[in-house]
Write a protein that holds these residues in place. Structure first.
Motif, PDB file in Angstrom:
ATOM      1  N   LEU B 123      99.195  -7.996   0.065  1.00 38.32           N
ATOM      2  CA  LEU B 123     100.023  -6.793   0.213  1.00 38.32           C
ATOM      3  C   LEU B 123     100.147  -6.438   1.695  1.00 38.32           C
ATOM      4  CD1 LEU B 123      98.705  -4.628  -2.760  1.00 38.32           C
ATOM      5  CD2 LEU B 123     100.493  -6.371  -2.720  1.00 38.32           C
ATOM      6  N   ARG B 186     100.813   1.132  -6.787  1.00 39.97           N
ATOM      7  CA  ARG B 186     101.239   0.004  -5.964  1.00 39.97           C
ATOM      8  C   ARG B 186     102.033  -1.033  -6.757  1.00 39.97           C
ATOM      9  NH1 ARG B 186      97.051  -1.578  -1.280  1.00 39.97           N
ATOM     10  NH2 ARG B 186      99.046  -1.950  -0.262  1.00 39.97           N
ATOM     11  N   PRO B 188     105.146  -1.334  -7.823  1.00 38.60           N
ATOM     12  CA  PRO B 188     106.417  -1.835  -7.269  1.00 38.60           C
ATOM     13  C   PRO B 188     106.195  -2.754  -6.067  1.00 38.60           C
ATOM     14  CG  PRO B 188     106.534   0.537  -7.662  1.00 38.60           C
ATOM     15  CD  PRO B 188     105.097   0.140  -7.829  1.00 38.60           C
ATOM     16  N   GLU B 189     105.216  -2.388  -5.236  1.00 34.93           N
ATOM     17  CA  GLU B 189     104.926  -3.187  -4.045  1.00 34.93           C
ATOM     18  C   GLU B 189     104.362  -4.553  -4.446  1.00 34.93           C
ATOM     19  OE1 GLU B 189     101.947  -1.323  -1.634  1.00 34.93           O
ATOM     20  OE2 GLU B 189     101.855  -3.034  -0.249  1.00 34.93           O
ATOM     21  N   ARG B 192     107.179  -6.834  -5.498  1.00 36.68           N
ATOM     22  CA  ARG B 192     107.916  -7.392  -4.359  1.00 36.68           C
ATOM     23  C   ARG B 192     107.084  -8.461  -3.650  1.00 36.68           C
ATOM     24  NH1 ARG B 192     107.126  -6.338   0.589  1.00 36.68           N
ATOM     25  NH2 ARG B 192     106.447  -4.175   0.374  1.00 36.68           N
ATOM     26  N   ARG B 246     113.743  -6.234  -1.800  1.00 33.51           N
ATOM     27  CA  ARG B 246     113.737  -4.785  -1.808  1.00 33.51           C
ATOM     28  C   ARG B 246     114.156  -4.265  -3.192  1.00 33.51           C
ATOM     29  NH1 ARG B 246     118.024  -1.896   0.378  1.00 33.51           N
ATOM     30  NH2 ARG B 246     117.597   0.329   0.337  1.00 33.51           N
ATOM     31  N   GLU B 249     111.363  -4.193  -5.797  1.00 41.17           N
ATOM     32  CA  GLU B 249     110.502  -3.021  -5.654  1.00 41.17           C
ATOM     33  C   GLU B 249     111.198  -1.759  -6.202  1.00 41.17           C
ATOM     34  OE1 GLU B 249     108.803  -2.774  -1.789  1.00 41.17           O
ATOM     35  OE2 GLU B 249     107.810  -0.861  -2.177  1.00 41.17           O
ATOM     36  N   ARG B 250     112.465  -1.602  -5.855  1.00 45.41           N
ATOM     37  CA  ARG B 250     113.204  -0.415  -6.305  1.00 45.41           C
ATOM     38  C   ARG B 250     113.374  -0.408  -7.817  1.00 45.41           C
ATOM     39  NH1 ARG B 250     118.738  -0.591  -3.521  1.00 45.41           N
ATOM     40  NH2 ARG B 250     119.007   1.646  -3.843  1.00 45.41           N
ATOM     41  N   ARG B 253     110.146   0.567  -9.582  1.00 44.48           N
ATOM     42  CA  ARG B 253     109.872   1.978  -9.353  1.00 44.48           C
ATOM     43  C   ARG B 253     110.803   2.859 -10.194  1.00 44.48           C
ATOM     44  NH1 ARG B 253     107.556   4.741  -4.553  1.00 44.48           N
ATOM     45  NH2 ARG B 253     108.360   6.865  -4.632  1.00 44.48           N
TER      46      ARG B 253
END
Ligand SMILES: [Zn+2]
Lengths: 99, 501
Positions: B123, B186, B188-189, B192, B246, B249-250, B253
């Motif tokens: 990460l 974390r 979503p992160e 990604r 990106r 991740e979006r 979320r």
């Protein structure tokens, strides 16, 4: 004895995009039962030491070299299509789903 | 057309629910030919020109497996720490949709070629998360549809659709994770970072272009929520059409905040496919998922089983190159980077690119400076990932070499890079086509210097009188006249020589 219901036949017909009448649902349910029973008989003679067989030939690993071979031309590719437009196959609008 | 959707504040979501993720990544292999026929595997092209009876599903055509694609599948499995099946088969996945001309997709069902692996994902802050891999299996890509009529080229309101089958049959590997739990806020992160790690891995192995913007790497994100303190997974949705890191991740979320609002208001989440909307980062409902039974999978009768011998698997294991995380460890040691410096390089996506540029002969400092500064700027302006810029480490190394040998100034080098980014070819082609070589021929420069001095006699007089700094104006005029292709230092020398200062 297997027992295929009318609903199952209707569902299968829908998946296979077949128009099946109410009467045919009963006919096919009976026929499918017979077919499944026949296949089940094979299972009776297959002992535990016989692996399920999907292929009649005892081959594995049949591969092709990664080499380009000629493709069809666009005209050839589209020659059998009922409708074409802009070099593409034209199909009726697709309902209920987005790619 | 977008209805107002209730979303829960993210902080509240992670306070009340535990997210569960499942990621399915489709990778198009960069083989020369398709999975089951010898048609070229190329992006784009005139529609329906990379097709044959096999990939069009014409009656009587028979598929033959591309051996190179199987090798790639096994190598990917090994790099993901998977077990490789001793014996496995292809299966038909039956469904009617015009993007599949055969009315079935040749895939693998309960016998994937690779299974039970893991990928360690770093990460942004350096924390390592192990993502377990359920399976990696072989299948083929679908054709592309174009919806005609309707306002936006989308399917809703379309009158008919047009199909191009150039992509149908392109080799695909689908990599499926086991449920990823316990990530909390974390999640979503992690999603990604996982896709980024997978992309870097596949790029290092040279098995795919891994261009998310071109669809050669695609991610479907399964998301569900379970109330804190419970352990039974909730109903999941599968978000498709997620075309950048990106967006991964979006999308995760967004689904977390949407599902939380549904659950908190006493509703139930519908199991369905959802589509990611790049414009506002939302997802919208697609079709309700078919069950696996509805696909009526059965063993593909036209293809015999694949039984990779253990010797073959070991041979393939030996071909796996230095993997991104090994390479990062090495460059950290070789370049004396602190953990933070390395992490910055990795987070900007530059680490592997810099390393590859150094491998191609460039000096590490130069390579770092190009990728971290100029090219990162270019990527940002274009809103693409650094690695998706249309320039390779080999190109960058060549540009650095041209600067070092004095054939290009830094300014010209940037122009060459612009040319490469614009698709004008390799650096040397851009130099030749744009005529960007440094003007090192003194006679050509002298003419320009004389003309500039003649045009500004007052400046020439000043220089002659000892005001050497006034030469700057003449240098500027010469640079303008030579379109910036002169070496400014040499120009200055020639001016001083000419006025006899
Ligand atoms: Zn083909």
């Amino acid at each position: 004895m297997s027992n295929i219901s009318r609903d199952e036949v209707a569902h299968l017909a829908k998946l296979a995009r077949l128009a099946v009448t109410e009467k045919e649902l009963d006919v096919f349910a009976g026929q499918l039962d017979q077919i499944l029973d026949a296949v089940a008989k094979v299972g009776e003679v297959a002992a535990d030491d016989i692996p399920p067989t999907s292929h009649a030939v005892p081959l594995t690993n049949v591969f092709r070299a990664d080499e380009i071979r000629p493709s069809l031309s666009q005209e050839q590719a589209l020659s059998g299509a009922p409708a074409a437009e802009e070099g593409r196959f034209r199909v009726p609008r697709i309902l209920g789903e987005e790619q | 057309m977008t209805a107002v959707v209730d979303l829960m504040d993210y902080a509240e979501v992670v306070e009340r629910y535990d997210p569960v993720l499942g990621l399915e990544v489709h990778v198009e292999l960069s083989t020369k030919t398709k999975m089951f026929c010898g048609c070229p595997n190329l992006f784009g092209g005139e529609p329906n020109t990379h097709v044959c009876p096999t990939c069009l599903g014409l009656p009587g055509a028979l598929p033959v497996v591309n051996g190179r694609a199987v090798e790639s599948a096994i190598r990917i499995g090994l790099a993901l720490n998977c077990e490789i099946a001793e014996w496995c088969r292809f299966a038909r996945k039956n469904y009617f949709y015009p993007d599949m001309p055969k009315n079935f997709q040749t895939s693998q069902y309960d016998e994937p070629i690779a299974f039970n692996g893991h990928l360690d994902v770093v990460l942004d802050d350096g924390e390592v998360v192990r993502v377990d891999i359920e399976r990696a299996h072989m299948e083929e890509d679908t054709g592309k549809s174009l919806h005609v009529g309707g306002a936006t080229g989308r399917i809703h309101g379309a009158e008919h659709s047009l199909l191009d089958y150039n992509r149908a049959g392109v080799p695909l590997i689908e990599i499926v994770t086991k449920p990823i739990v316990g990530m909390g806020e974390r999640a979503p992160e992690v999603a990604r970072a996982y896709v980024a790690a997978l992309r870097d891995l596949l790029r290092a192995m040279d098995v795919s272009d891994v261009r998310m913007d071109q669809g050669s790497l695609r991610c479907d994100a399964n998301v569900s929520l379970m109330p804190k303190g419970t352990s039974e997974f909730g109903t999941r949705t599968e978000t498709k059409n997620v075309n950048s890191l990106r967006s991964v991740e979006r999308a995760v979320r967004y689904e977390m905040t949407r599902q939380a609002a549904v659950l908190a208001s006493g509703g139930t989440v519908t199991q369905e496919t959802r589509h990611f909307q790049e414009a506002d980062g939302s997802t919208s409902a697609g079709r309700t998922k078919e069950t696996a039974e509805d696909y009526r999978y059965f063993p593909e009768p036209d293809l015999v089983p694949i039984a990779p011998s253990r010797e073959w698997v070991e041979e393939l294991r030996a071909t796996i190159p230095e993997l991104p995380w090994e390479r990062r460890k090495r460059i950290q040691a070789e370049w004396n980077l602190t953990d933070e410096e390395l992490r910055d390089l990795v987070n900007t996506g530059a680490a592997d690119l810099v390393a590859a540029t150094v491998d191609a002969g460039a000096e590490p400092g130069e390579a770092r400076s190009w990728w971290v500064q100029y090219l990162t700027q270019q990527a940002n302006t274009r809103d693409v990932e650094l690695a998706d810029l249309a320039i390779t480490p080999v190109h960058v190394a060549r540009v650095i070499e041209l600067v070092k040998s004095g054939e290009l100034t830094n300014k010209l080098a940037r122009e060459v890079v612009q040319g490469v980014l614009a698709g004008e070819g390799e650096p040397d082609e851009v130099v030749a086509n744009r005529g960007l070589k440094v003007v090192s021929d003194d006679s050509a420069l002298l003419t320009a210097v004389d003309e500039a001095l003649a045009a500004q006699p007052d400046v020439a007089e000043k220089i002659r009188g000892g005001k050497v700094q006034a030469a700057g104006a003449i240098v500027g005029a010469v640079m303008k006249a030579t379109k910036g292709q002169a070496d400014a230092k040499r120009v200055r020398e020639l001016i001083l020589e000419r006025v006899g200062a």
